[in-house]
Scaffold this motif. Structure first.
Motif, PDB file in Angstrom:
ATOM      1  N   PHE B 271     -38.024   0.720  37.594  1.00 14.26           N
ATOM      2  CA  PHE B 271     -36.835   0.100  38.176  1.00 14.26           C
ATOM      3  C   PHE B 271     -37.130  -1.318  38.620  1.00 14.26           C
ATOM      4  CE2 PHE B 271     -35.153   4.494  39.262  1.00 14.26           C
ATOM      5  CZ  PHE B 271     -34.240   4.446  38.245  1.00 14.26           C
ATOM      6  N   THR B 272     -38.281  -1.487  39.293  1.00 11.95           N
ATOM      7  CA  THR B 272     -38.635  -2.813  39.790  1.00 11.95           C
ATOM      8  C   THR B 272     -38.648  -3.821  38.658  1.00 11.95           C
ATOM      9  OG1 THR B 272     -40.055  -1.658  41.328  1.00 11.95           O
ATOM     10  CG2 THR B 272     -40.332  -4.012  41.194  1.00 11.95           C
ATOM     11  N   LEU B 274     -37.128  -3.614  35.773  1.00 13.51           N
ATOM     12  CA  LEU B 274     -35.765  -3.845  35.287  1.00 13.51           C
ATOM     13  C   LEU B 274     -35.026  -4.821  36.206  1.00 13.51           C
ATOM     14  CD1 LEU B 274     -33.831  -3.052  33.058  1.00 13.51           C
ATOM     15  CD2 LEU B 274     -32.972  -1.242  34.492  1.00 13.51           C
ATOM     16  N   PHE B 275     -35.224  -4.662  37.509  1.00 11.45           N
ATOM     17  CA  PHE B 275     -34.651  -5.615  38.470  1.00 11.45           C
ATOM     18  C   PHE B 275     -35.041  -7.034  38.143  1.00 11.45           C
ATOM     19  CE2 PHE B 275     -34.520  -2.528  42.185  1.00 11.45           C
ATOM     20  CZ  PHE B 275     -33.171  -2.382  42.050  1.00 11.45           C
ATOM     21  N   ILE B 278     -33.234  -8.403  35.228  1.00  7.32           N
ATOM     22  CA  ILE B 278     -31.819  -8.678  35.439  1.00  7.32           C
ATOM     23  C   ILE B 278     -31.628  -9.836  36.406  1.00  7.32           C
ATOM     24  CG2 ILE B 278     -29.647  -7.699  36.187  1.00  7.32           C
ATOM     25  CD1 ILE B 278     -30.275  -5.765  34.279  1.00  7.32           C
ATOM     26  N   LEU B 282     -31.220 -11.989  31.697  1.00  7.26           N
ATOM     27  CA  LEU B 282     -31.470 -11.260  30.456  1.00  7.26           C
ATOM     28  C   LEU B 282     -31.621 -12.251  29.320  1.00  7.26           C
ATOM     29  CD1 LEU B 282     -28.889  -8.426  30.911  1.00  7.26           C
ATOM     30  CD2 LEU B 282     -31.313  -8.098  30.621  1.00  7.26           C
ATOM     31  N   LEU B 326     -33.472  -6.693  50.343  1.00  2.00           N
ATOM     32  CA  LEU B 326     -33.588  -6.656  48.892  1.00  2.00           C
ATOM     33  C   LEU B 326     -32.256  -6.252  48.264  1.00  2.00           C
ATOM     34  CD1 LEU B 326     -35.709  -7.104  46.748  1.00  2.00           C
ATOM     35  CD2 LEU B 326     -36.196  -4.688  46.775  1.00  2.00           C
ATOM     36  N   ILE B 330     -29.957  -8.643  45.898  1.00  2.00           N
ATOM     37  CA  ILE B 330     -29.617  -8.279  44.523  1.00  2.00           C
ATOM     38  C   ILE B 330     -28.107  -8.390  44.333  1.00  2.00           C
ATOM     39  CG2 ILE B 330     -29.493  -6.346  42.917  1.00  2.00           C
ATOM     40  CD1 ILE B 330     -32.206  -5.458  44.007  1.00  2.00           C
TER      41      ILE B 330
END
Lengths: 318, 359
Positions: B271-272, B274-275, B278, B282, B326, B330
């Motif tokens: 997940f980290t 992917l964060f 993003i 991308l 965080l 985001i």
């Protein structure tokens, strides 16, 4: 030969020789499946109405349950705490629509997906800051949920059914029934279905998207609360539940993102499949297969039906 | 003012198509490289190098890897943490079986093992698309994580079940193990990251990268234009996993110096990363750096920065605050600029170019 025997023959011999164990395993899978299905239901509701893949559903379950227990521990009577928690879920839905969804209208799916990730982090932080990170005990008795177990003597053995599991199954069925009636016969329900079909068409006949989104997120919040109560009554209320909520993903995929019955059937297939697999075939590979078996089951189904069992056919045009 | 391209005439097609067509950009890049290679090892404290720079570089590498898959080819993956793990275990096995071979060779070679595993789990991507594919990658994540624990051969039957990083020398200087200084490890890591960034940049700007982007934008259309989908997607999976694998090997050997891998390569790690992709943007290599910097440095900055500003927080409160900040950041960045920090960077550069005029 030996290995083939232990894969293809032994487990079935075991099933035949101890049918009560098989029934017990099936029942546990069934109950686990119902709970997966409840989490998946929250996903499906939101995905249908707003096209958002709401990753925060899992943490919403934890957050709702924590709010309920936290309020009770502060001295609020159980049912008042329940009412306040429902209020909190409404406020949360409203805030999400206002702050997150509205500015992100028309963005690609993955951006909205990531936004729900941000939401997840926010809720984890908030929940831990307000209620503390320690596991809490769900106030099952105060909400008049049954306790204890029933021993059924069938098939030459004893099958133990926890009363809370039976209650969970009944409540889940009632809720699914109520939701489908709500969707079918009420004004708001029809509006919800219209939005699910097409945002633009719904807007053009005068349905307010913003309102619908608040309602849908609120319903998902209530579903999350019920899931949280049920799950919390079986084990403790803690943030570990969030990892379990990831299991809703294969359920969802299996059933198809947009189908409420799909969520239920998918939940049952995954729940029963992983219990049976773990109990009869798990020892062959060293156990603890529950962590990945669900995903592999979903993967196998996907290879044959890429849109899930009940999903709408994916038609691609250029 | 100083950021102007006036007077810089291109006389060849190659110069016009260069990745850094403006002289100031090239100077800026040289300055950054000089700082990274000379200033930081000379003047940076061990704390800066060990807690800020090394994690940043490791994550940047992993983010570039995931960006190739998710940003350029449009396939969302939640298995990057596990692919990092494959790299780490492959490197560990290789260096214990063949201790004589240079460790840097094995760090790079371990990427190929991750690539092979990545291709296997990428196979369903031809039939399964979008969020459905994330489940296939989740299967990879959980299955591989399970294998890391259940197959004792992978960690040489250690009682602890952890990777124990042995000492390996490069030109007589310890690079890995307990005696390696942060500066040595930093320089080795920096060289690997820059080499791989250069390769990635060339890949995505060339024919292969263009076929990936065509697949991302619409795979059926890409197929009609003569791009073979299966090779394109599998190559993307392979390259992406290669980068993740190398990042994982670097993480274990050059940053952690060993440890319980199941913690390091779990789903949160995926997940980290992917964060980072993003938030950074991308389909942008520089965005991967921005994202990695943002996500990996932010917790450290909060942990050490807030007490320095006079806001003393106890451990758990700081942890919760960390999560909240965080999450809010985001959301904030997604709402302000859904296309990531790389887009903000471009907008800023454009504003500088035309300053003082609005356009």
């Amino acid at each position: 030969m030996d290995i083939l025997y232990s894969i293809f023959v032994d487990p079935f011999m075991q099933m035949g020789s101890a049918p009560d164990l098989l029934v017990q395993t099936l029942w546990e899978g069934f109950v686990g499946g119902i709970l997966y299905a409840l989490i998946a239901l929250g996903f499906v509701l939101i995905f249908k109405a707003s096209g958002v893949f709401n990753f925060a559903q899992g943490i919403m379950v934890v957050f709702a349950a924590l709010t309920l227990v936290g309020l009770y521990e502060k001295g609020v009577p159980a049912f008042l705490a329940l009412a306040i928690t429902i209020g909190v879920m409404f406020v949360l839905a409203y805030a999400i629509e206002r702050v997150v969804l509205r500015p992100l209208v028309n963005q690609p799916d993955i951006i909205l997906f990531m936004a729900t990730f941000g939401l997840t982090y926010l809720l984890i932080g908030l929940g831990e800051a307000i209620f503390g990170g320690n596991p809490k005990v769900m106030i099952a008795e105060q909400l008049y949920l049954p306790k204890g177990a029933i021993d059924l003597k069938i098939l030459g053995g004893v099958v133990t059914l926890q009363k809370i599991d039976i209650a969970a199954a009944i409540i889940a069925l009632v809720m699914i029934g109520a939701l489908s009636l709500f969707f079918q016969y009420t004004r708001i329900g029809r509006a919800l279905r219209a939005v699910a079909d097409s945002h633009k068409a719904a807007l053009s006949v005068g349905i307010s998207l913003n309102q619908i989104w608040v309602i849908v997120w609120f319903i998902a919040g209530v579903v999350a609360l019920i899931t949280g109560i049920m799950w919390g009554a079986r084990s403790d209320v803690s943030f570990a539940l969030q990892v379990v909520a990831l299991k809703a993903l294969p359920v969802l995929i299996l059933g198809g993102f947009t189908s409420v019955p799909g969520a239920i059937v998918g939940g049952l297939i995954i729940g029963i499949g992983e219990k049976i697999g773990e109990f009869y075939w798990g020892p062959l590979v060293g156990g603890a297969t529950e962590s990945w078996l669900a995903y592999c089951i979903a993967l196998v189904f996907l290879m044959f039906r890429p849109q899930g069992l009940f999903g709408e056919r994916i038609i691609e045009r250029i | 003012m100083f950021y102007r391209e006036a007077g810089q005439f291109k006389t060849s097609y190659a110069a016009d198509m260069a990745i850094f067509p403006i002289l100031q950009d090239r100077i800026g890049l040289a300055v950054i490289l000089a700082i990274a290679f000379i200033a930081i090892p000379l003047f940076g404290s061990n704390f800066l190098i060990q807690t800020v720079m090394i994690p940043f570089l490791v994550f940047a590498l992993a983010a570039i890897g995931l960006n190739i898959l998710t940003g350029y080819t449009g396939l969302i993956s939640l298995g990057s943490g596990a692919f990092m793990g494959v790299g780490a275990y492959a490197c560990y096995k290789l260096t214990t079986i063949f201790p004589g071979v240079n460790i840097i060779v094995w760090i790079l070679a371990s990427g190929f093992f991750a690539a092979a595993i990545g291709v296997v789990f990428g196979l369903p991507s031809l039939r399964i698309k979008g969020f459905y594919l994330t489940v296939a990658t989740l299967a990879a994540q959980f299955f591989l994580q399970w294998s890391f624990v259940r197959i004792p051969w992978l960690y040489n039957y250690n009682a602890s079940g952890a990777i124990e990083v042995p000492q390996r020398l490069l030109a007589g200087i310890p690079v890995t193990g307990a005696n390696a200084t942060p500066v040595t490890r930093y320089l080795v890591l920096l060289s690997i990251v820059i080499l791989l960034t250069w390769i990635a940049s060339n890949l995505v700007h060339g024919r292969i990268g263009r076929s990936w982007m065509a697949v991302r934008d619409m795979d059926i259309a890409a197929e009609l234009m003569g791009i073979r989908l299966l090779p394109a997607k599998l190559l993307s999976f392979a390259v992406s996993s290669f980068y993740c694998g190398v990042a994982g090997a670097c993480m274990m050997f050059l940053w952690y110096g060993g440890g319980e891998a199941n913690d390091a390569f779990n789903i949160n790690q995926s997940f980290t990363i992917l964060f980072m992709v993003i938030i950074g943007g991308l389909g942008s290599i520089i965005g991967s750096y921005f994202g990695a910097a943002f996500i990996s440095i932010l917790p450290t900055a909060l942990k050490f920065g807030l007490p320095a500003m006079g806001i003393a927080l106890s451990g758990p409160v700081a942890e919760h605050l960390n999560y909240i900040i965080l999450g809010v950041l985001i959301l904030f960045f997604l709402i302000v600029e859904p296309h990531g920090l790389a887009r903000l960077w471009q907008v800023g550069k454009q504003k500088l170019r035309v300053w003082p005029f609005p356009y």
